[in-house]
Design a protein around this motif. Sequence first.
Motif, PDB file in Angstrom:
ATOM      1  N   TYR A   1      26.119  53.823  35.698  1.00  0.00           N
ATOM      2  CA  TYR A   1      27.095  54.111  36.749  1.00  0.00           C
ATOM      3  C   TYR A   1      28.342  54.801  36.202  1.00  0.00           C
ATOM      4  O   TYR A   1      28.821  54.488  35.112  1.00  0.00           O
ATOM      5  N   VAL A   2      28.866  55.716  36.999  1.00  0.00           N
ATOM      6  CA  VAL A   2      30.084  56.460  36.655  1.00  0.00           C
ATOM      7  C   VAL A   2      31.160  56.069  37.662  1.00  0.00           C
ATOM      8  O   VAL A   2      31.005  56.302  38.862  1.00  0.00           O
ATOM      9  N   PRO A   3      32.255  55.452  37.214  1.00  0.00           N
ATOM     10  CA  PRO A   3      33.284  55.000  38.163  1.00  0.00           C
ATOM     11  C   PRO A   3      33.915  56.168  38.915  1.00  0.00           C
ATOM     12  O   PRO A   3      34.193  57.212  38.338  1.00  0.00           O
ATOM     13  N   SER A   4      34.109  55.978  40.218  1.00  0.00           N
ATOM     14  CA  SER A   4      34.719  57.018  41.048  1.00  0.00           C
ATOM     15  C   SER A   4      36.227  56.850  41.148  1.00  0.00           C
ATOM     16  O   SER A   4      36.910  57.734  41.660  1.00  0.00           O
ATOM     17  N   TYR A   5      36.746  55.723  40.694  1.00  0.00           N
ATOM     18  CA  TYR A   5      38.193  55.506  40.689  1.00  0.00           C
ATOM     19  C   TYR A   5      38.510  54.396  39.697  1.00  0.00           C
ATOM     20  O   TYR A   5      37.624  53.689  39.215  1.00  0.00           O
ATOM     21  N   GLU A   6      39.778  54.231  39.399  1.00  0.00           N
ATOM     22  CA  GLU A   6      40.252  53.155  38.522  1.00  0.00           C
ATOM     23  C   GLU A   6      41.477  52.518  39.157  1.00  0.00           C
ATOM     24  O   GLU A   6      42.488  53.191  39.381  1.00  0.00           O
ATOM     25  N   SER A   7      41.382  51.232  39.477  1.00  0.00           N
ATOM     26  CA  SER A   7      42.526  50.516  40.051  1.00  0.00           C
ATOM     27  C   SER A   7      43.065  49.471  39.087  1.00  0.00           C
ATOM     28  O   SER A   7      43.899  48.653  39.465  1.00  0.00           O
ATOM     29  N   TYR A   8      42.572  49.481  37.840  1.00  0.00           N
ATOM     30  CA  TYR A   8      43.055  48.584  36.795  1.00  0.00           C
ATOM     31  C   TYR A   8      42.923  47.112  37.196  1.00  0.00           C
ATOM     32  O   TYR A   8      43.848  46.320  37.036  1.00  0.00           O
ATOM     33  N   GLY A   9      41.759  46.761  37.725  1.00  0.00           N
ATOM     34  CA  GLY A   9      41.461  45.363  38.005  1.00  0.00           C
ATOM     35  C   GLY A   9      42.076  44.812  39.268  1.00  0.00           C
ATOM     36  O   GLY A   9      42.155  43.580  39.432  1.00  0.00           O
ATOM     37  N   ARG A  10      42.490  45.672  40.209  1.00  0.00           N
ATOM     38  CA  ARG A  10      43.109  45.180  41.434  1.00  0.00           C
ATOM     39  C   ARG A  10      42.148  44.350  42.289  1.00  0.00           C
ATOM     40  O   ARG A  10      42.577  43.619  43.181  1.00  0.00           O
ATOM     41  N   MET A  11      40.847  44.434  41.998  1.00  0.00           N
ATOM     42  CA  MET A  11      39.874  43.654  42.754  1.00  0.00           C
ATOM     43  C   MET A  11      39.900  42.171  42.365  1.00  0.00           C
ATOM     44  O   MET A  11      39.476  41.315  43.140  1.00  0.00           O
ATOM     45  N   TRP A  12      40.423  41.848  41.173  1.00  0.00           N
ATOM     46  CA  TRP A  12      40.320  40.467  40.701  1.00  0.00           C
ATOM     47  C   TRP A  12      40.991  39.449  41.623  1.00  0.00           C
ATOM     48  O   TRP A  12      40.391  38.405  41.915  1.00  0.00           O
ATOM     49  N   PRO A  13      42.245  39.642  42.079  1.00  0.00           N
ATOM     50  CA  PRO A  13      42.828  38.636  42.979  1.00  0.00           C
ATOM     51  C   PRO A  13      41.967  38.373  44.212  1.00  0.00           C
ATOM     52  O   PRO A  13      41.903  37.231  44.692  1.00  0.00           O
ATOM     53  N   HIS A  14      41.288  39.404  44.714  1.00  0.00           N
ATOM     54  CA  HIS A  14      40.410  39.230  45.868  1.00  0.00           C
ATOM     55  C   HIS A  14      39.170  38.430  45.475  1.00  0.00           C
ATOM     56  O   HIS A  14      38.698  37.583  46.240  1.00  0.00           O
ATOM     57  N   MET A  15      38.623  38.682  44.284  1.00  0.00           N
ATOM     58  CA  MET A  15      37.491  37.894  43.803  1.00  0.00           C
ATOM     59  C   MET A  15      37.886  36.432  43.647  1.00  0.00           C
ATOM     60  O   MET A  15      37.172  35.519  44.095  1.00  0.00           O
ATOM     61  N   HIS A  16      39.022  36.204  43.011  1.00  0.00           N
ATOM     62  CA  HIS A  16      39.491  34.836  42.779  1.00  0.00           C
ATOM     63  C   HIS A  16      39.710  34.106  44.097  1.00  0.00           C
ATOM     64  O   HIS A  16      39.293  32.946  44.264  1.00  0.00           O
ATOM     65  N   ALA A  17      40.352  34.775  45.053  1.00  0.00           N
ATOM     66  CA  ALA A  17      40.625  34.144  46.349  1.00  0.00           C
ATOM     67  C   ALA A  17      39.333  33.758  47.055  1.00  0.00           C
ATOM     68  O   ALA A  17      39.242  32.685  47.674  1.00  0.00           O
ATOM     69  N   ARG A  18      38.309  34.599  46.937  1.00  0.00           N
ATOM     70  CA  ARG A  18      37.059  34.316  47.648  1.00  0.00           C
ATOM     71  C   ARG A  18      36.214  33.270  46.913  1.00  0.00           C
ATOM     72  O   ARG A  18      35.421  32.569  47.538  1.00  0.00           O
ATOM     73  N   ILE A  19      36.372  33.157  45.599  1.00  0.00           N
ATOM     74  CA  ILE A  19      35.757  32.026  44.901  1.00  0.00           C
ATOM     75  C   ILE A  19      36.373  30.725  45.403  1.00  0.00           C
ATOM     76  O   ILE A  19      35.672  29.733  45.650  1.00  0.00           O
ATOM     77  N   MET A  20      37.690  30.734  45.584  1.00  0.00           N
ATOM     78  CA  MET A  20      38.367  29.546  46.108  1.00  0.00           C
ATOM     79  C   MET A  20      37.927  29.260  47.539  1.00  0.00           C
ATOM     80  O   MET A  20      37.762  28.094  47.924  1.00  0.00           O
ATOM     81  N   VAL A  21      37.730  30.298  48.333  1.00  0.00           N
ATOM     82  CA  VAL A  21      37.221  30.107  49.694  1.00  0.00           C
ATOM     83  C   VAL A  21      35.849  29.453  49.646  1.00  0.00           C
ATOM     84  O   VAL A  21      35.560  28.505  50.407  1.00  0.00           O
ATOM     85  N   ALA A  22      34.983  29.935  48.752  1.00  0.00           N
ATOM     86  CA  ALA A  22      33.642  29.344  48.616  1.00  0.00           C
ATOM     87  C   ALA A  22      33.738  27.879  48.195  1.00  0.00           C
ATOM     88  O   ALA A  22      32.993  27.019  48.702  1.00  0.00           O
ATOM     89  N   LEU A  23      34.654  27.574  47.279  1.00  0.00           N
ATOM     90  CA  LEU A  23      34.827  26.199  46.821  1.00  0.00           C
ATOM     91  C   LEU A  23      35.307  25.294  47.956  1.00  0.00           C
ATOM     92  O   LEU A  23      34.822  24.167  48.125  1.00  0.00           O
ATOM     93  N   ILE A  24      36.246  25.791  48.756  1.00  0.00           N
ATOM     94  CA  ILE A  24      36.773  25.000  49.871  1.00  0.00           C
ATOM     95  C   ILE A  24      35.708  24.828  50.959  1.00  0.00           C
ATOM     96  O   ILE A  24      35.587  23.754  51.561  1.00  0.00           O
ATOM     97  N   ILE A  25      34.928  25.875  51.218  1.00  0.00           N
ATOM     98  CA  ILE A  25      33.818  25.737  52.173  1.00  0.00           C
ATOM     99  C   ILE A  25      32.849  24.661  51.696  1.00  0.00           C
ATOM    100  O   ILE A  25      32.363  23.844  52.488  1.00  0.00           O
ATOM    101  N   TYR A  26      32.571  24.656  50.408  1.00  0.00           N
ATOM    102  CA  TYR A  26      31.695  23.625  49.838  1.00  0.00           C
ATOM    103  C   TYR A  26      32.265  22.230  50.071  1.00  0.00           C
ATOM    104  O   TYR A  26      31.555  21.305  50.487  1.00  0.00           O
TER     105      TYR A  26
END
Length: 735
Positions: A615-640
């Motif tokens: 894969y060839v990245p089409s953009y670089e946001s320097y890890g801006r996706m991580w807070p969203h990943m972390h928040a949704r892991i917490m959502v999954a944990l709370i749903i559990y």
Amino acid sequence: MDFSSFVTSLATSFVIFIVLMLVFTWLSRKPGNEVIYYPNRIVRGLDPVEGRRKTRNPFTWIKEAAGASEADVVAAAGVDTAVYLLFLSSVLAILVLSGLILLPVLLPLAGTDHGLLQAVKNADTSGNFTRIDKLAMGNIQKLSGIWRIISLVSHILVFFLFSYACGLVVTFTVLWRAYKHASDLRATAKTVSDVKAEDFTVLVRDIPSPPKGESRKEQVDSYFRALHPDTFYKSMVITNMKEADKIWEEVEGYKKKLARAEVVFAESKTASKPEGTRPTNRTGFLGLIGEKVDTINYCNEKIDELILKLETEQKKTLREKQQNAALIFFSKREAAVSAAQTLHSQLVDTWVVTEAPEPRQVLWANLSKKFYERQIRQFLVYGIVFLTVVFYMIPIAFISAITTLDNLRKAAPFLKVIVDRPAIKAILQAYLPQLALILFLALLPKFLMMLSKAEGLPSESQVQRAASGKYFYFIIFNVFLGVTITGTLFTSLKSIIKHPKGIVDMLAKGLPINATFFLTYVALKFFVGYGLELSRLVPLIIFHIKKKYLCKTEAEVKEAWAPGDLGFATRVPNDMLIVTIVLCYSVIAPLIIPFGAIYFGLGWLIARNQALKVYVPSYESYGRMWPHMHARIMVALIIYQITMFGYIGLKEFYYASLILPLIAMSFVFAYICKKRFYRAFAYTSLEVVSRGNKEVHSLESVYTSYIPDSLRTQKPEDLESFEDAQSQASKSTTF
């Protein structure tokens, strides 16, 4: 699903994966396939097979992928991909540690429930219990007796042990360390010596109408020069370039057509016919009707005509179609970072300044949308998403109800001859519901991407994150809840109508039974899904068909094998669904934990291989996706945790309320993480930008990198004409 069907599905999935891996090993070594299996290395100018051992070992790729350092991943695929791999490894660590706590206790307890064993002996031929079901918490029957009490209390105690010991210590520790590591990755990437245009640029939107007798550019220049007199360099006013884009795309289309015609003409020259045959085409609809013309001459004439038209439109666009947004360029990085985090106006809807996106990911059409228009669009989009979630629940529930062999026989009696064959029956029982669900969900991502763009977001990375969030909540409500709850309701609809009070018992029994569906679903995803991704059979077949029958020029061949990026908008939500499923069923049906661990372990390995080679990245946001990943892991944990609270309550264990403090602690942990780390992702800190030597010798190159393709002059030496045209814009009070 009975035990034999489950084993059949698992064995079939494993065999498919092994076959696909062997196919990958064979095909990746054949000459001509390098562009499919090593496009990332080719794009970076590297030898596709450099450093590879000359061996036929089918597991060599595993050593190469696992042995690469994080720095190698960042160099090949960027920080965003490194952060995604961090997410996979973090979830893997949580599941492995959780399995070490849960499996040695819960599996023996579930398998030795005396109430269950008696029920199995008395079970009818319909098979209410299977060998798989008895390894689930649902087998704790509502019977009196010491075994029922011991088994239930043991499950509850293990749940609390897992939730408090593993949840508070393991999960929170892993996520905290991962958040810090992602923050360090972002900071390190921001301090490297390579100069990025966005480091010196900010985006300003919602510019008010200019004073009478002053142009938009003069207004912007005077405003920022007054506020940043020592570091302001120049501005670029955003324009409405819709017409220019349309003409430019026509020019590019004719250039491609011309290049193709020239290749066809060259190939037609032979020893017997050295003059060759000039290609021709018709000028009407799809080249099927209209006047027949010489393609090369016609394309040259159209290109010359359109270039003149484009130059005229460029001048008109730059002078007369300026809008209420601009890019501001500074001479120092620190000044740009400070400006992006400074309140420039007392009014929230004027002079809104933010960090500028990368030049390659700017969504130009969205930049001029006004503040309140963006707010209204966001409310409308989320309203549409809500309605989509609600109405998609109906077909999802319908699919989960009808995709069984019994219902299929009733709906299509003519299929009985086929589906009643033992081999076909086992495969259909294993795969039919899962395949129907996967195919049904494949229609959704593009729709959500379109909605996210309609919000008015300024960059492609923000659209990807927004679409990812919408897709995550969609699949949680429609796949997890839809299959788990509505599947049970549809199956037992008649019983519910006759005995409405029995719905509680039905749900209590149905939750663990549906775990079998999700076991097969997860296995199908990691064996077949990852096998197809590794082997890249579909892209390989499409490429060779295009190359043989459709491609004539090198540009067309390159376009045929272009791999694209990892596709975070759909990849991350699908992984989050697996996180939610595995967590929620970890105590109810602990056998799912090894499946989840295999999914994320295999996913981490294959994603590293694809990131380094494909894969060839089409953009670089320097890890801006991580807070969203972390928040949704917490959502999954709370749903559990909420799921377990409700489920234990259904089992009439009156101390289920002890789970409530755990839910509160999860919210507190998520809040603390956001307060401690999130701002470093939302903005770039002065501490980071002050490190290293990031001064740029030519700010003009920063400026020109943001000029859209459709507004670039055909003469490179006249690039300064772009700014001159903007400066000569008509002076007016409205635009």
